[in-house]
Structure formats: C-alpha cells, structure tokens
Design an enzyme around this catalytic site. Structure first.
Site, PDB file in Angstrom:
ATOM      1  N   ARG A 157       0.832  -1.201   0.000  1.00 34.77           N
ATOM      2  CA  ARG A 157       0.000   0.000   0.000  1.00 34.77           C
ATOM      3  C   ARG A 157       0.870   1.256   0.000  1.00 34.77           C
ATOM      4  O   ARG A 157       1.071   1.884  -1.026  1.00 34.77           O
ATOM      5  CB  ARG A 157      -0.946  -0.031   1.232  1.00 34.77           C
ATOM      6  CG  ARG A 157      -2.148   0.897   1.144  1.00 34.77           C
ATOM      7  CD  ARG A 157      -1.888   2.332   1.508  1.00 34.77           C
ATOM      8  NE  ARG A 157      -1.284   2.466   2.849  1.00 34.77           N
ATOM      9  CZ  ARG A 157      -0.785   3.601   3.313  1.00 34.77           C
ATOM     10  NH1 ARG A 157      -0.803   4.688   2.565  1.00 34.77           N
ATOM     11  NH2 ARG A 157      -0.226   3.662   4.518  1.00 34.77           N
ATOM     12  N   ASP A 158       1.459   1.611   1.117  1.00 36.43           N
ATOM     13  CA  ASP A 158       2.259   2.839   1.149  1.00 36.43           C
ATOM     14  C   ASP A 158       3.495   2.709   0.269  1.00 36.43           C
ATOM     15  O   ASP A 158       3.978   3.692  -0.287  1.00 36.43           O
ATOM     16  CB  ASP A 158       2.661   3.164   2.595  1.00 36.43           C
ATOM     17  CG  ASP A 158       2.985   4.641   2.780  1.00 36.43           C
ATOM     18  OD1 ASP A 158       2.480   5.462   2.002  1.00 36.43           O
ATOM     19  OD2 ASP A 158       3.738   4.966   3.713  1.00 36.43           O
ATOM     20  N   HIS A 186       4.436   4.614  12.520  1.00 38.94           N
ATOM     21  CA  HIS A 186       4.685   4.562  11.070  1.00 38.94           C
ATOM     22  C   HIS A 186       5.741   5.625  10.760  1.00 38.94           C
ATOM     23  O   HIS A 186       5.468   6.819  10.866  1.00 38.94           O
ATOM     24  CB  HIS A 186       3.370   4.861  10.331  1.00 38.94           C
ATOM     25  CG  HIS A 186       3.485   4.929   8.843  1.00 38.94           C
ATOM     26  ND1 HIS A 186       3.138   3.869   8.029  1.00 38.94           N
ATOM     27  CD2 HIS A 186       3.902   5.914   8.010  1.00 38.94           C
ATOM     28  CE1 HIS A 186       3.339   4.210   6.757  1.00 38.94           C
ATOM     29  NE2 HIS A 186       3.805   5.449   6.725  1.00 38.94           N
ATOM     30  N   HIS A 202       9.103   7.169   8.310  1.00 42.16           N
ATOM     31  CA  HIS A 202       9.790   7.250   7.019  1.00 42.16           C
ATOM     32  C   HIS A 202      11.271   7.581   7.230  1.00 42.16           C
ATOM     33  O   HIS A 202      11.649   8.114   8.271  1.00 42.16           O
ATOM     34  CB  HIS A 202       9.137   8.317   6.137  1.00 42.16           C
ATOM     35  CG  HIS A 202       7.849   7.855   5.512  1.00 42.16           C
ATOM     36  ND1 HIS A 202       7.714   7.603   4.173  1.00 42.16           N
ATOM     37  CD2 HIS A 202       6.650   7.567   6.064  1.00 42.16           C
ATOM     38  CE1 HIS A 202       6.476   7.193   3.922  1.00 42.16           C
ATOM     39  NE2 HIS A 202       5.808   7.166   5.055  1.00 42.16           N
ATOM     40  N   CYS A 241       4.116   9.118   0.288  1.00 44.57           N
ATOM     41  CA  CYS A 241       2.725   9.547   0.146  1.00 44.57           C
ATOM     42  C   CYS A 241       2.660  10.549  -0.994  1.00 44.57           C
ATOM     43  O   CYS A 241       3.408  11.524  -1.001  1.00 44.57           O
ATOM     44  CB  CYS A 241       2.249  10.190   1.449  1.00 44.57           C
ATOM     45  SG  CYS A 241       0.672  11.042   1.298  1.00 44.57           S
ATOM     46  N   ASN A 246       9.674   4.551   3.055  1.00 48.01           N
ATOM     47  CA  ASN A 246       9.286   4.041   4.363  1.00 48.01           C
ATOM     48  C   ASN A 246      10.502   3.411   5.039  1.00 48.01           C
ATOM     49  O   ASN A 246      11.467   3.016   4.377  1.00 48.01           O
ATOM     50  CB  ASN A 246       8.241   2.927   4.193  1.00 48.01           C
ATOM     51  CG  ASN A 246       6.852   3.469   3.919  1.00 48.01           C
ATOM     52  OD1 ASN A 246       6.108   3.761   4.833  1.00 48.01           O
ATOM     53  ND2 ASN A 246       6.505   3.625   2.636  1.00 48.01           N
TER      54      ASN A 246
END
Lengths: 305, 305
Positions: A12-13, A204, A206, A237, A246
């Site tokens: 996803r990300d 979460h 990065h 994003c 990430n």
C-alpha cells in the site's frame, strides 16, 4: 526479549507513490511473498479514488485474486465512508486503517477533508467496520510535522488521541507521514498520547531524514511494539512532498533481532521480496540491508594479508 | 537542553576512503569551512603510511598551509609511535586520537598490530603527547563488530576500556567502524564501559545500516555528549569493507536541534560544506539533509488545490 509486530505496508504505502503501475498479478505475488517472509499483518490495498492514487485502482481485483492468505491479516486503508463500504464489500479483509489528518492543509490535500471532518465521521466509520466484523486502526497522519503547515504541536496530537480513544477503535497509529520525526519527538508524543488514551499503539516512520530506526527504538522504549515498515524501503505519500522511503522492513527487523527481540520476519526473505518488487518498479532497493547485507554476514570477508 | 559536541571527522575519516585525491588547498578550505560552520573540534588529518592511505600523504602540508584555526581544536589520528612523532613535529595540533583495534584481524589489516600490541604501546604514546602538550583520545575501533571476526563481545570492550582508563588519556571513544551497531548495543556497551572507566566518552557511528542517528540518541540517553560526524556523510575506512558513510554532520546536528539540544553547528552551512567537498570528490552528498532539506523547511510547499 520482546515480541515486536511489523505491519507490512509495502503493497500500500510502498507502491502508491511509485510512478510505474504494477500489474495486479504482481501485487498478488508481493503480498504472498511478504506473508511467506513472515508478515502477519499486511496493509494490502487502499480504497481511494483511482484518479487520486491510480496505483490503487485495482484494490478489489488484488483482493479477489489473492484469496485467503493463511497466517496473515489483511488490512485496507480508507479515507472516508465510501472507502469503508468498498472495503467491506470485498469480504476479503480483516482490518481497516482509517486516516485522520492532523492538519487541515494536509487533510485537504490528502483526502479532501479537515481534522474535524475526519473525526466527525469516525463513529460512523467504526460502526460500519464493526458491523462487518473488521478490526479497526485509526492513523493520525502528519502527527510529527506537516509539509504545508510545518510543526504540529504535541497538544494537537494529544487531543486527537483523546477524541479517537472516545470512539473506540482497536488501535491508534501515529504516522510520521513526511519523515521529520526525531526520537525525542517519539518519546514526547507517545507519552502525551498514553496519558489520555489506553488504546494499543502503533507507529509509522519514514527514512526521509534517516531517523526511522532510532524512532522505532525510542517507541520500543515506551512500550510500543507494533511498527509499520515496507519491504525494500519503498514508498511515500503522493500528497506529502519529500516523504521518500518508508522504514525498510528488513532494516527494522534486522535492528530488532540484533536488539534481542523477535519479529517472526525472515530478513533474507523479505530483502528478496523487496528486491523483486523494486525490479518490477524499475527502481533500486532503498533498504540498507539490500546494499550492505546483514551483520554478522554469513560469509565475512577475510582479513587482507 | 544539553550542549552536544560534534567532532567533525570529514577531513580525515570522510576523505580517506574516497578514490579521488583531494588537492591540499581544498583540504585546507574544507577545514576552514567546517570551522566557519561551527565545528569546534576537527579531526583534520591522520598520520599513517602514505602507501596505506594515499589520501592522507599530505598531512603535514595541510597543517602547514592551514595555520591556526581560531575557535577550533585540530586533531590528528595516529596508529603508532611514528604517527605521534609526526603529529608532534607539526606543532599545529591540539589533540591526537590513537586507535586501539578490538580484534586482531581488524588490527592487523588496519594498522599492522593486535589489540595487545596497541594497548602495550599506549603509555608511550600518551607520554609523547603529554610532553608536547597535546590532549589525547583513545578510540576503540570495531567496538561493535568486526568485518572479519563478526561479533565483538561486550566483555572485550569493557576490558579494553579498563586498560585504557588505567593509562589515563583525556577521552575514550567507541567506534562502530563498520556501521553494525544498533541502539541497544550502544546502551549496553556504554553502560559496561562506564562501570569500569570514568573517562569522558565519545562515539563514532556509520550509516551502513542506517542506525547512526538512533545510536547517537541512545548514547545521549546514557549521558554521552560528544559524537563524531562527517559533513556530507562521506567517508569510511579503507580496511573496513562495507563501512560506507559516516553519520552526516548536518543530519546529526538537525536531529539534535530538533531534540532541543545545542551543537553550535549551522546546519545550512555544514550542508553547504558537505556539498562542496562532494563536488570536489565527484560524488553525490550522502546526507539526508542535502537531499530532503531540514524540517521545518524555510519555505514549505503550498498545499495543492
């Protein structure tokens, strides 16, 4: 020794900010490879408008082709009620992850709504998920800083956490959407959130400014044992300028194993999965492990002479 | 808020592993630019055999051309008695940094001697330095792991620290020469060293596995406030395979400032100095700040729409 859970967000990300569209079949293979590498929670898709994030346009097709993934819980990211409805309709998910932006500028750019809008819809979102038997996470986006508004006060994070706790999801995640958090921020924000919110926490991070591993360590010191990461270190994003990379699953898992913790992740296998999807994307793997290898190495170099 | 001292090692550890030979005049400019950016201790040269590290062959010429650098203490790295004699003869240094390798395989490769050899010569090295009025640091190399021998036991670090403390230098540094340390290692090793050694401590981390900023944070939590870093994130050790990239000064300083600490470093200025020397070397800057910029940005992007 602690059991630490890495939520694999590569499908996803990881994928959503990459230029090259990944074929549905390759997305399916990616999820399966990540599960085979030991991932027990996988953020597999997001339900967003295909015009805004074209890479996620085949979310339903990915889940339909994937079928059940033994041993792994599948998560779908949602930004609104329409997203939850789509998530529920697939019948293929175990969890949803609903995003509450902590600045109005980011919220408007990312999902067309303010913090207040997103919080106002939360009870309805959680109700839909509960009716469908889905577990729920609320992610506070730009919880450490915003690309448009800059600093995000700790008070704002605390008050949002208090509001979310009142609505009662299963988990609360703090997202450093643009990679600006330092370990001291993590400590301060987690303590502020803990003071008003008894929910299980998740983070979460990065690698935009190379703080992700230190941030995970700082969060662990606060007792937070659930952390997002993306195989190969890919992702970002599309509405968060500069949010490149990430935290890489293999880097996080290697650090945790070296620290004496268990993750269930096979570092070599997830490094391999990251390399493979990076090949598909036509980009170089961004993880340190893909470049330097783990330490100790399986076959260390011999000393010269 | 804590005052944290960043020891700038770009002119020494930064340059020594780069392929392109940097002209003496550019090395002089680099040291001056780093001092202008706020560095108060600069590891400017090493005194090693020019056949082994050709980049450092002009150490004496660099110091002669440099002259005094107001506000900054200049350090020379030495591996043996001959190195100290050369350092003393320049009359231009404030400190020496003497390396004690913690594995015999690395010691033999890096400086042609074992741990025991290096420790045996320590009193004589410190005596020479004291006679010349130079401050002294002892750096324990491969203190977190060795490229040839793999894991380095905490006990070995503790016993070496005990031996060094007995000889009485001004400072003891723990070096993660190959970038394999994780924050939990830092905590454990610093506590072990503290238990047997009252010397001021300093650390030296590499970004090989992206743990350097987390390691600095972990060290700070243990009260260690002196940390090596290299502008532009350049550098490594020619005898430490895979030791790419020191912790970048701008990244460390940015993290520390965001954490509420003071370093005296001008992040923009040191990022500029790193960019310039990377241009001279023909390499891309390896710091996160050179790529992503600091946070908050001076001019954040406007939200779309």
């Amino acid at each position: 020794m602690t059991d630490v859970e890495i939520v694999e967000v590569c499908p996803r990300d990881g994928l959503q900010n990459e230029d090259r569209t990944v074929p549905t079949a390759d997305k399916i293979r990616l999820v399966r490879d990540l599960a085979a590498a030991g991932a027990r929670r996988i953020e597999a898709v997001s339900f967003v408008h295909p015009r805004r994030v074209p890479q996620m346009a085949d979310a339903e097709a990915v889940l339909a082709g994937l079928g059940p993934v033994p041993g792994a819980r599948l998560i779908g990211l949602v930004l609104n009620r329409r997203g939850v409805e789509r998530a529920v309709a697939t019948g293929a998910l175990d969890e949803i992850n609903y995003v509450v932006p902590l600045t109005d500028a980011f919220g408007t750019a990312n999902q067309g709504r303010t913090t207040a809008d997103a919080l106002a819809e939360l009870p309805s979102i959680l109700g839909l998920a509960a009716d469908a038997g889905l577990r729920t996470t609320v992610t506070l986006a730009v919880a450490f800083g915003c690309p448009y508004e800059g600093d995000v006060p700790v008070d704002r994070v605390r008050e949002a956490a208090r509001a979310v706790a009142g609505a009662g999801p299963d988990e609360l995640a703090l997202a450093d959407t643009i990679g600006c958090a330092v370990p001291a921020d993590v400590t301060a924000r987690l303590r502020a959130v803990r003071a008003v919110c008894g929910l299980p926490l998740r983070t979460h991070f990065h690698q935009t400014r190379l703080t992700a591993l230190g941030n995970v360590h700082a969060a662990l010191l606060e007792g937070v044992t659930v952390h997002d990461a993306s195989a190969g270190g890919i992702g970002g994003c599309p509405f968060a300028p500069g949010a490149a990379g990430n935290a890489a699953t293999e880097d996080v898992a290697w650090m945790l194993h070296r620290s004496g913790h268990r993750t269930g992740i096979d570092v070599d296998a997830v490094t391999g999965a990251g390399r493979w999807i990076c090949d598909v994307l036509g980009v170089a793997p961004r993880s340190a492990l893909a470049q330097a290898g783990p330490f100790p190495a399986t076959a260390p170099p011999r000393a010269p002479g």
